[in-house]
Motif scaffolding. Structure first.
Motif, PDB file in Angstrom:
ATOM      1  N   PHE A 322      35.581  40.960  21.865  1.00  0.00           N
ATOM      2  CA  PHE A 322      36.749  41.352  22.633  1.00  0.00           C
ATOM      3  C   PHE A 322      37.686  42.151  21.726  1.00  0.00           C
ATOM      4  CE2 PHE A 322      34.984  37.721  24.779  1.00  0.00           C
ATOM      5  CZ  PHE A 322      35.168  37.997  26.134  1.00  0.00           C
ATOM      6  N   VAL A 323      38.266  43.212  22.262  1.00  0.00           N
ATOM      7  CA  VAL A 323      39.108  44.119  21.486  1.00  0.00           C
ATOM      8  C   VAL A 323      40.407  44.361  22.239  1.00  0.00           C
ATOM      9  CG1 VAL A 323      39.309  46.434  20.491  1.00  0.00           C
ATOM     10  CG2 VAL A 323      37.100  45.250  20.448  1.00  0.00           C
ATOM     11  N   ALA A 324      41.515  44.288  21.530  1.00  0.00           N
ATOM     12  CA  ALA A 324      42.827  44.527  22.135  1.00  0.00           C
ATOM     13  C   ALA A 324      43.169  46.015  22.093  1.00  0.00           C
ATOM     14  CB  ALA A 324      43.890  43.719  21.389  1.00  0.00           C
ATOM     15  N   GLU A 325      43.833  46.493  23.137  1.00  0.00           N
ATOM     16  CA  GLU A 325      44.326  47.870  23.206  1.00  0.00           C
ATOM     17  C   GLU A 325      45.744  47.847  23.760  1.00  0.00           C
ATOM     18  OE1 GLU A 325      45.630  50.635  22.861  1.00  0.00           O
ATOM     19  OE2 GLU A 325      43.789  51.774  22.663  1.00  0.00           O
ATOM     20  N   PRO A 326      46.750  47.714  22.864  1.00  0.00           N
ATOM     21  CA  PRO A 326      48.136  47.607  23.326  1.00  0.00           C
ATOM     22  C   PRO A 326      48.665  48.866  23.979  1.00  0.00           C
ATOM     23  CG  PRO A 326      48.033  47.714  20.924  1.00  0.00           C
ATOM     24  CD  PRO A 326      46.635  47.534  21.399  1.00  0.00           C
ATOM     25  N   SER A 327      48.158  50.052  23.613  1.00  0.00           N
ATOM     26  CA  SER A 327      48.644  51.285  24.234  1.00  0.00           C
ATOM     27  C   SER A 327      48.327  51.340  25.720  1.00  0.00           C
ATOM     28  CB  SER A 327      48.025  52.507  23.548  1.00  0.00           C
ATOM     29  OG  SER A 327      48.558  52.692  22.272  1.00  0.00           O
ATOM     30  N   ALA A 328      47.210  50.738  26.107  1.00  0.00           N
ATOM     31  CA  ALA A 328      46.785  50.761  27.505  1.00  0.00           C
ATOM     32  C   ALA A 328      46.966  49.417  28.183  1.00  0.00           C
ATOM     33  CB  ALA A 328      45.324  51.198  27.604  1.00  0.00           C
ATOM     34  N   ASN A 329      47.554  48.438  27.477  1.00  0.00           N
ATOM     35  CA  ASN A 329      47.878  47.130  28.060  1.00  0.00           C
ATOM     36  C   ASN A 329      46.648  46.414  28.581  1.00  0.00           C
ATOM     37  OD1 ASN A 329      49.996  49.358  29.618  1.00  0.00           O
ATOM     38  ND2 ASN A 329      50.743  48.170  27.888  1.00  0.00           N
ATOM     39  N   LEU A 330      45.626  46.313  27.712  1.00  0.00           N
ATOM     40  CA  LEU A 330      44.374  45.710  28.171  1.00  0.00           C
ATOM     41  C   LEU A 330      43.597  45.062  27.034  1.00  0.00           C
ATOM     42  CD1 LEU A 330      41.872  47.795  27.203  1.00  0.00           C
ATOM     43  CD2 LEU A 330      42.869  49.200  29.004  1.00  0.00           C
ATOM     44  N   VAL A 331      42.583  44.295  27.417  1.00  0.00           N
ATOM     45  CA  VAL A 331      41.622  43.689  26.497  1.00  0.00           C
ATOM     46  C   VAL A 331      40.228  44.041  26.981  1.00  0.00           C
ATOM     47  CG1 VAL A 331      40.666  41.531  25.594  1.00  0.00           C
ATOM     48  CG2 VAL A 331      43.147  41.788  25.862  1.00  0.00           C
ATOM     49  N   LYS A 332      39.428  44.612  26.089  1.00  0.00           N
ATOM     50  CA  LYS A 332      38.072  45.046  26.430  1.00  0.00           C
ATOM     51  C   LYS A 332      37.051  44.000  26.005  1.00  0.00           C
ATOM     52  CE  LYS A 332      37.071  49.312  26.425  1.00  0.00           C
ATOM     53  NZ  LYS A 332      36.763  49.393  27.886  1.00  0.00           N
ATOM     54  N   ARG A 333      35.984  43.904  26.804  1.00  0.00           N
ATOM     55  CA  ARG A 333      34.865  43.020  26.487  1.00  0.00           C
ATOM     56  C   ARG A 333      33.629  43.863  26.184  1.00  0.00           C
ATOM     57  NH1 ARG A 333      31.379  39.802  30.984  1.00  0.00           N
ATOM     58  NH2 ARG A 333      29.857  38.811  29.593  1.00  0.00           N
ATOM     59  N   ASN A 334      32.959  43.561  25.068  1.00  0.00           N
ATOM     60  CA  ASN A 334      31.741  44.257  24.659  1.00  0.00           C
ATOM     61  C   ASN A 334      30.593  43.267  24.518  1.00  0.00           C
ATOM     62  OD1 ASN A 334      32.717  47.159  23.839  1.00  0.00           O
ATOM     63  ND2 ASN A 334      34.193  45.754  22.917  1.00  0.00           N
ATOM     64  N   LEU A 335      29.406  43.672  24.984  1.00  0.00           N
ATOM     65  CA  LEU A 335      28.193  42.878  24.821  1.00  0.00           C
ATOM     66  C   LEU A 335      27.452  43.363  23.578  1.00  0.00           C
ATOM     67  CD1 LEU A 335      26.944  43.051  28.522  1.00  0.00           C
ATOM     68  CD2 LEU A 335      28.615  41.475  27.527  1.00  0.00           C
TER      69      LEU A 335
END
Length: 766
Positions: A322-335
């Motif tokens: 999981f990776v945070a992206e504060p500029s876009a206000n989201l958290v990404k999930r990677n497999l």
């Protein structure tokens, strides 16, 4: 020169009454369509209301753990044995767009406690205050490491108060600006402590702190998987990782941190999917930055990665990154998939995210596994995330227009839990008796296994050695056996026989850890046993890179045995670039001698090993002809300081660039060529591919977007001139210096310039 957007550091100050702490709502069960879409995304809302604007993957919920005034400007956290959360607060960063009072000693380390067991913190203790821009903590033995640039300190803990203070490293975060200084302090499986934005690792042995060189990794945040491999990123790159265990491959400075299998982009998909328009990013004026709906296209502030290692989420989420992206206000999930030694990642979804918010002040900056199996998220909750050094005129306008500066003293911590499994939000003390700790090594929760291993080592529980050895040799769970191995290593109780049994195991994960532990076990009395056993492993194809790395460990005791092992595996796979790089990583300043010896058995000069040797030899020769940096620093003191603060973290101390970040400055035609081109690039930035010495650098080899520093009003034309003069005369560059007048002339001609240059645009100038 620095790349793109900051990682996580955001504006902080006061105005507490804007932010009111409130209770979290019940489980978030609304679908994306039912969510409230904000029309005033920049306005401050309470913690309770902020939850309403989040959209989370079906089957999960977001719970509030702490909010202002209990926590302010959080950037990192860790759990103690009582289940309490220790938080790093950084309110000193960027009080305004000028960065006023940035060095004010306002940082804190605080302890948050849930006294009524309702899942929310309700008590705050200050452990340390008056810190300057603190950024990371790590529990070890009877104390805690605290990163306060440029220092790394160890404080003993006595009744929740600091005791004896020990300086571990006076240059932990020397150089680099606030966005580009060491952080992380991950206590890894191999009992060493690793960092992002750093090439050092740390370990406490007795009363002595060991500091060793390792690979230079990442920017903000670092994490490990169940095997102890490290994951990190840069602001525009989703996931970077190492294929191999972290103790290997950093021994040859002539490779310049470019060892195949380390610092590898395991996915090139950097697309993000915000729920709302996100014009408040530093390069928002560039067409390719935002899409037609003004939403950010790709990562610009990737940070705080974590490998999920708990058991509370469904099985499909195990080892996801999981990776945070504060500029876009989201958290990404990677497999992530493991293909032999190779790691490959892909985004879990297209055109949506694991977690996203329509609240622009939702700024996830760090993700953490918890002892309860939940995923913990740090939200700095503020409007601005750009440091003054790189703050564009465009973004300054966005800040003013949309009133993004205030308030500055908010902050939230959330937990994410699965609704498909039972979960009770209550602070629980962790087991502390040695027998309980050994049993905990078999937990399905990686955080708890790490805790048990570290507590056994910190407690020096050597009475548990027989039980640990039994778990290693007879245990039915691979991960428990792995932790037993490294716990024995940490206690100084690992025997040669223990390691040999691991090397002969039918399970590759166990063999891998057996290979990984060898460097700490080799001695004058046992190297021959290991040499014989490693030679037997030359039919184990998965082990080849590790055998190559270990030839260097053998070299300390017997060069002949080391060369024989290296040559044998090279003969097995002469075209394998990973294997070639691993061998060369063990040959610091011995490349030519090894190359001559290898010719007899591998005469083909086009093989991968010769290409790798050629690069190392060329780099070594280049280093020998570099100019004296101390002499240049005396000639251009301010220029040298600015280089160390702004440029070296991306372009390297030696000016030869950093993998995944930036191209070389050394012998670059863009540095030694036309002054007006160089001044333009440094003032206003450069975007897109760039050719240096007939090599085209583009993403993902570098971050193909470098912001300028001309937007920082504190940097005068004289300062910029001295910086460029220093660079134009450093290493093997020998170009004429730059004058203040020349910088002024370019600034005057480009007074209305906002966007970065492209190479094509510069080449079109007369």
């Amino acid at each position: 020169m620095k790349l793109k957007v900051p990682l996580i550091l955001l504006l902080l100050a006061s105005i507490l009454w804007y932010c009111k702490t409130s209770q979290p709502p019940a489980a978030q069960t609304q679908t994306a369509e039912e969510k409230n879409v904000r029309t005033d995304a920049v306005a401050v809302v309470s913690a309770q209301e902020a939850l309403k604007y989040m959209t989370i993957e079906d089957g999960f919920e977001v719970q509030l753990v702490a909010a202002e005034p209990l926590v302010e400007a959080p950037v990192a956290l860790s759990f103690d044995p009582k289940g309490r959360i220790w938080v790093v607060e950084m309110p000193g960063y960027m009080n305004d767009t000028l960065g006023s009072n940035e060095e004010a000693p306002t940082g804190k380390i605080v302890i948050l406690e849930d006294t009524n067991q309702d899942g929310q913190a309700d008590r705050k203790k200050v452990f340390l205050d008056s810190l300057i821009l603190p950024r990371a903590i790590c529990f070890i033995e009877n104390g805690i490491l605290v990163a306060e640039p440029p220092y790394l300190w160890h404080y003993e803990i006595k009744n929740d108060k600091p005791g004896k203070k020990t300086l571990v490293d006076s240059t932990y975060a020397k150089g680099g600006n606030v966005e580009h200084q060491a952080n992380g302090l991950v206590r890894a499986l191999d009992n060493w402590i690793y960092n992002a934005k750093s090439d050092k690792r740390y370990r406490k042995v007795g009363e002595k702190w060991l500091i060793e060189k390792t690979h230079y990794r990442g920017q903000w945040g670092i994490a490990q998987d169940n095997t102890g491999r490290l994951y990190y990123n840069h602001n525009s790159q989703n996931v970077i990782a190492d294929y191999y265990l972290p103790g290997f491959g950093a021994g040859n400075a002539n490779q310049r941190n470019d060892v195949a299998g380390f610092n590898t982009n395991i996915t090139t998909d950097n697309r993000v999917y915000p729920l709302h328009a996100t014009p408040g990013v530093n390069r928002g004026y560039m067409k390719e930055t935002l899409d037609d709906s003004l939403r950010l296209r790709s990562f610009t502030a990737a940070c705080g990665p974590v490998v999920y290692r708990g058991e509370q989420f469904p099985a499909a989420y195990a080892s996801n990154v999981f990776v945070a992206e504060p500029s876009a206000n989201l958290v990404k999930r990677n497999l992530v998939q493991e293909q032999g030694n190779v790691l490959v990642a892909k985004q879990a979804y297209q055109k949506r995210e694991f977690l996203a918010s329509t609240d622009e002040r939702f700024r996830p900056v760090s993700l953490n596994n918890g002892p309860d199996g939940a995923l913990y998220l740090i939200d700095m909750y503020r409007g601005i995330i750009q440091h003054k050094t790189y703050l564009t005129t465009y973004l300054k306008g966005q800040i003013a227009k949309r009133q993004l500066t205030q308030p500055l003293n908010c902050g939230r911590i959330y937990r994410i839990v699965s609704k498909q499994k039972p979960y009770t939000a209550a602070q629980r003390p962790l087991p502390q008796q040695p027998e309980q700790l050994v049993a905990l090594l078999e937990s399905p929760n990686g955080w708890l296994r790490d805790y048990a291993q570290q507590a056994l080592i910190d407690g020096k529980y050597t009475t548990m050695v027989p039980r640990l050895r039994q778990l290693l040799t007879e245990g039915s769970q691979e991960l428990a056996r792995v932790h037993a191995l490294w716990t024995l290593e940490g206690l100084g109780a690992l025997s040669t026989q223990d390691v040999l049994l691991c090397l002969r195991d039918s399970s590759w994960p166990i063999r891998r850890q057996g290979l990984g532990v060898i460097p700490s076990q080799l001695s004058a009395s046992n190297w021959q046993l290991y040499a014989v056993e490693l030679e037997k492993r030359t039919n184990d194809t998965l082990a080849y890179p590790y055998l190559a790395f270990l030839s260097g460990s053998l070299r300390r005791f017997n060069a002949t045995a080391a060369d024989a092992l290296a040559e044998k595996i090279l003969q097995k796979r002469p075209r394998d670039r990973y294997l070639a790089a691993a061998v060369v990583s063990t040959l610091a300043n011995q490349e030519a001698e090894f190359q001559n010896r290898l010719r007899a058995s591998l005469p083909d000069s086009n093989l991968a090993v010769y290409r790798s040797l050629k690069v190392a030899l060329k780099n070594a020769a280049s280093t020998r002809t570099n100019r004296d940096p101390a002499l240049l620093a005396r000639q251009y003191p301010k220029g040298a300081n600015l280089f160390n603060t702004i440029c070296q973290t991306c372009h390297g101390k030696d000016g030869n660039g950093v993998a995944s970040l930036a191209p070389p400055l050394n012998k670059s035609e863009w540095v030694t060529g036309r002054k007006d081109h160089l001044i333009s690039i440094v003032l206003y930035g450069l975007t897109g591919p760039v050719s240096v010495n007939n090599h085209l650098y583009t993403a993902p080899e570098i971050n193909a977007d470098m912001p300028g520093i001309g937007y920082d009003p504190s940097l005068s034309s004289g300062d910029v001139a001295e910086l460029l003069s220093f660079i134009r005369k450093s290493w093997q560059n020998n170009a004429e210096g730059v004058t203040t007048g020349e910088v002024n002339q370019v600034r005057k001609s480009l007074v209305k310039r906002e966007k970065a240059f492209t190479i094509k645009e510069l080449q079109g100038q007369q």
